[in-house]
Design a protein around this motif. Structure first.
Motif, mmCIF file in Angstrom:
data_model
loop_
_atom_site.group_PDB
_atom_site.id
_atom_site.type_symbol
_atom_site.label_atom_id
_atom_site.label_comp_id
_atom_site.label_asym_id
_atom_site.label_seq_id
_atom_site.Cartn_x
_atom_site.Cartn_y
_atom_site.Cartn_z
ATOM 1 N N GLY A 214 0.804 -1.211 0.000
ATOM 2 C CA GLY A 214 0.000 0.000 0.000
ATOM 3 C C GLY A 214 0.837 1.261 0.000
ATOM 4 N N GLY A 215 2.130 1.135 0.263
ATOM 5 C CA GLY A 215 3.034 2.274 0.296
ATOM 6 C C GLY A 215 4.467 1.784 0.201
ATOM 7 N N MET A 216 5.413 2.683 0.445
ATOM 8 C CA MET A 216 6.822 2.324 0.378
ATOM 9 C C MET A 216 7.236 1.536 1.621
ATOM 10 S SD MET A 216 8.301 3.486 -2.420
ATOM 11 C CE MET A 216 10.018 3.619 -1.972
ATOM 12 N N LEU A 217 7.965 0.454 1.414
ATOM 13 C CA LEU A 217 8.521 -0.344 2.502
ATOM 14 C C LEU A 217 10.032 -0.418 2.311
ATOM 15 C CD1 LEU A 217 5.908 -3.246 2.442
ATOM 16 C CD2 LEU A 217 6.051 -1.436 4.152
ATOM 17 N N THR A 218 10.775 -0.293 3.401
ATOM 18 C CA THR A 218 12.235 -0.286 3.285
ATOM 19 C C THR A 218 12.852 -1.412 4.103
ATOM 20 O OG1 THR A 218 12.499 1.251 5.138
ATOM 21 C CG2 THR A 218 12.271 2.207 2.932
ATOM 22 N N TRP A 219 14.049 -1.782 3.703
ATOM 23 C CA TRP A 219 14.822 -2.860 4.344
ATOM 24 C C TRP A 219 16.270 -2.422 4.341
ATOM 25 C CZ3 TRP A 219 18.980 -5.888 3.225
ATOM 26 C CH2 TRP A 219 19.091 -7.169 3.772
ATOM 27 N N SER A 220 16.917 -2.522 5.474
ATOM 28 C CA SER A 220 18.305 -2.063 5.551
ATOM 29 C C SER A 220 19.099 -2.963 6.481
ATOM 30 C CB SER A 220 18.350 -0.612 6.068
ATOM 31 O OG SER A 220 19.677 -0.182 6.232
ATOM 32 N N ARG A 221 20.111 -3.619 5.925
ATOM 33 C CA ARG A 221 20.984 -4.464 6.740
ATOM 34 C C ARG A 221 22.367 -4.506 6.087
ATOM 35 N NH1 ARG A 221 20.107 -7.982 10.784
ATOM 36 N NH2 ARG A 221 17.859 -7.944 10.483
ATOM 37 N N PRO A 222 23.297 -3.620 6.499
ATOM 38 C CA PRO A 222 24.634 -3.621 5.922
ATOM 39 C C PRO A 222 25.278 -4.999 6.061
ATOM 40 C CG PRO A 222 24.308 -1.734 7.354
ATOM 41 C CD PRO A 222 23.147 -2.637 7.570
ATOM 42 N N PRO A 223 26.111 -5.413 5.101
ATOM 43 C CA PRO A 223 26.597 -4.650 3.945
ATOM 44 C C PRO A 223 25.707 -4.775 2.704
ATOM 45 C CG PRO A 223 27.725 -6.736 4.022
ATOM 46 C CD PRO A 223 26.799 -6.723 5.213
ATOM 47 N N GLU A 224 24.506 -5.346 2.859
ATOM 48 C CA GLU A 224 23.614 -5.476 1.712
ATOM 49 C C GLU A 224 23.074 -4.100 1.310
ATOM 50 O OE1 GLU A 224 23.092 -8.170 0.086
ATOM 51 O OE2 GLU A 224 24.025 -9.607 1.451
ATOM 52 N N PRO A 225 22.731 -3.930 0.031
ATOM 53 C CA PRO A 225 22.112 -2.666 -0.372
ATOM 54 C C PRO A 225 20.734 -2.522 0.259
ATOM 55 C CG PRO A 225 21.981 -4.264 -2.155
ATOM 56 C CD PRO A 225 22.855 -4.867 -1.097
ATOM 57 N N PRO A 226 20.287 -1.297 0.501
ATOM 58 C CA PRO A 226 18.926 -1.125 1.011
ATOM 59 C C PRO A 226 17.916 -1.590 -0.029
ATOM 60 C CG PRO A 226 19.841 0.982 0.322
ATOM 61 C CD PRO A 226 20.953 -0.011 0.251
ATOM 62 N N GLN A 227 16.786 -2.064 0.457
ATOM 63 C CA GLN A 227 15.698 -2.473 -0.433
ATOM 64 C C GLN A 227 14.531 -1.499 -0.279
ATOM 65 O OE1 GLN A 227 14.495 -6.677 -0.460
ATOM 66 N NE2 GLN A 227 16.292 -7.172 0.770
ATOM 67 N N PHE A 228 13.965 -1.114 -1.404
ATOM 68 C CA PHE A 228 12.716 -0.355 -1.419
ATOM 69 C C PHE A 228 11.667 -1.189 -2.130
ATOM 70 C CE2 PHE A 228 14.383 4.325 -1.305
ATOM 71 C CZ PHE A 228 15.019 4.051 -0.101
ATOM 72 N N ALA A 229 10.644 -1.606 -1.408
ATOM 73 C CA ALA A 229 9.494 -2.260 -2.036
ATOM 74 C C ALA A 229 8.421 -1.204 -2.238
ATOM 75 C CB ALA A 229 8.971 -3.387 -1.158
ATOM 76 N N TYR A 230 7.940 -1.088 -3.455
ATOM 77 C CA TYR A 230 7.011 -0.011 -3.795
ATOM 78 C C TYR A 230 5.810 -0.570 -4.542
ATOM 79 C CZ TYR A 230 9.132 -0.492 -8.429
ATOM 80 O OH TYR A 230 9.568 -0.997 -9.632
ATOM 81 N N PRO A 231 4.658 0.133 -4.531
ATOM 82 C CA PRO A 231 3.478 -0.355 -5.247
ATOM 83 C C PRO A 231 3.711 -0.364 -6.753
ATOM 84 C CG PRO A 231 2.893 1.334 -3.621
ATOM 85 C CD PRO A 231 4.378 1.361 -3.749
ATOM 86 N N ALA A 232 3.475 -1.501 -7.380
ATOM 87 C CA ALA A 232 3.685 -1.641 -8.821
ATOM 88 C C ALA A 232 2.593 -0.917 -9.601
ATOM 89 C CB ALA A 232 3.708 -3.112 -9.202
ATOM 90 N N ARG A 233 2.969 -0.368 -10.744
ATOM 91 C CA ARG A 233 1.983 0.227 -11.644
ATOM 92 C C ARG A 233 1.082 -0.880 -12.208
ATOM 93 N NH1 ARG A 233 3.348 1.597 -16.194
ATOM 94 N NH2 ARG A 233 2.223 3.513 -16.628
ATOM 95 N N GLY A 234 -0.156 -0.545 -12.480
ATOM 96 C CA GLY A 234 -1.053 -1.492 -13.127
ATOM 97 C C GLY A 234 -1.758 -2.437 -12.186
ATOM 98 N N THR A 235 -1.484 -2.315 -10.868
ATOM 99 C CA THR A 235 -2.136 -3.206 -9.912
ATOM 100 C C THR A 235 -3.649 -3.024 -9.922
ATOM 101 O OG1 THR A 235 -0.174 -3.181 -8.503
ATOM 102 C CG2 THR A 235 -2.236 -3.878 -7.484
#
Length: 323
Positions: A214-235
């Motif tokens: 429903g909105g932006m979700l983030t994930w952060s755990r070094p040394p991995e890159p941060p993740q942004f999960a976002y609502p896909a177009r066309g849903t």
């Protein structure tokens, strides 16, 4: 709260997209757990919620680990190492999560339920149980619809990549979500919880479209890159009833009965349900489904005592061309 993620040239070079089955698991389960009467996903919710309840997944480990709001344990969404990992690949990573990471995530979650307590007491053994629940949830709630969902996710990634190629990263980020903006090599986000900065993340950025977020979700755990999960177009069009394709256009190749069955699989259905809808005998439907499955046009997914059949991406493309 504002979060700022500063980008160097190397960070931009390491920015990439991935389609993650586990992000679809956690965001879709959260949607079910919220109890919201979501108008976009209502057809899916109406079909899936009774199956999930019948399997008692609404009171299992996932129900404690994926609350309707706030924090999601990071170990449930491991950083994809490839653009399109399979569910099995991601489950293997989850099962191998170090115990100290599991405990840290549980502390952040603040869960005191019996399943969380059991996971805290024996992370290795209980992670195996959690992944078994995920596999069951996948079969009931996502696998029968995965062809449709993948079409939306892949189309989103294609659109976003083209935006970057044609207009640059700034235009792409400014169009990603209303809570995100790009200025002076810095990505800014409006956040209620869990601030994020380059000092608390690894390099680059991993962007993951979700059909259920429903909105932006983030994930952060070094040394991995941060993740942004976002609502896909066309849903918004994912569950829309589509015009019945011109059966005659493919009946000459597949036969009329098989073409009718394929057209009826707008939503996953059992042999009995297809027989009722089409007037073909259950034995005949079963025979046609076997042929369609052998041809790669339908897939089968167990839901309790029933088996649901669904169109594959090949079938979706075939019918789209004749609509």
């Amino acid at each position: 709260m504002f979060s700022e993620l500063v980008f160097s040239a190397d960070d931009l070079a390491l920015t990439r997209f991935a389609v993650s089955p586990m992000w679809q698991v956690v965001t879709s389960f959260r949607l079910l757990a919220s109890g919201a009467a979501n108008p976009v996903h209502r057809p899916w919710i109406d079909q899936v919620r009774p199956r999930v309840a019948a399997a008692r997944l609404d009171s299992g480990s996932l129900a404690e680990l994926i609350p309707a709001t706030a924090y999601l344990p990071d170990f449930l969404t491991p950083s994809p190492g490839e653009p399109t990992p399979t569910l099995d690949t991601e489950l293997a990573v989850i099962r191998a999560t170090p115990a100290d990471q599991v405990l840290a995530d549980l502390d952040m979650l603040g869960c005191t339920g019996p399943h969380c307590q059991a996971l805290r007491a024996d992370p290795e053994a209980r992670l195996a149980r959690v992944t078994e629940e995920i596999e069951l949830y996948w079969e009931l709630a996502l696998a029968p619809y995965w062809a449709k969902i993948r079409v939306v996710l892949d189309a989103d990634v294609f659109h976003r990549a083209r935006q970057v190629a044609e207009h640059g990263a700034g235009h792409f980020f400014n169009d990603l979500h209303s809570t995100v903006s790009w200025d002076d090599n810095t990505l800014r986000m409006v956040r209620k919880h869990c601030g994020i900065s380059r000092e608390t993340t690894g390099p680059g950025l991993l962007l993951i479209p979700s059909a259920f977020a429903g909105g932006m979700l983030t994930w952060s755990r070094p040394p991995e890159p941060p993740q942004f999960a976002y609502p896909a177009r066309g849903t918004g069009t994912l569950w829309e009833h589509r015009p019945i394709p011109r059966i005659d256009a493919i009946a000459g190749v597949l036969g009329r009965s098989r073409s009718v069955i394929l057209a009826e699989l707008e939503a996953p259905a059992s042999t009995t349900e297809l027989a009722r809808r089409t007037g073909i005998s259950p034995a005949g439907v079963s025979q046609h489904l076997s042929a369609l499955r052998d041809a790669g046009l339908v897939s089968a997914h167990r839901a309790g005592r029933s088996v649901l059949y669904a169109r594959t991406t090949i079938a979706e493309s075939l019918l789209a061309a004749t609509a």
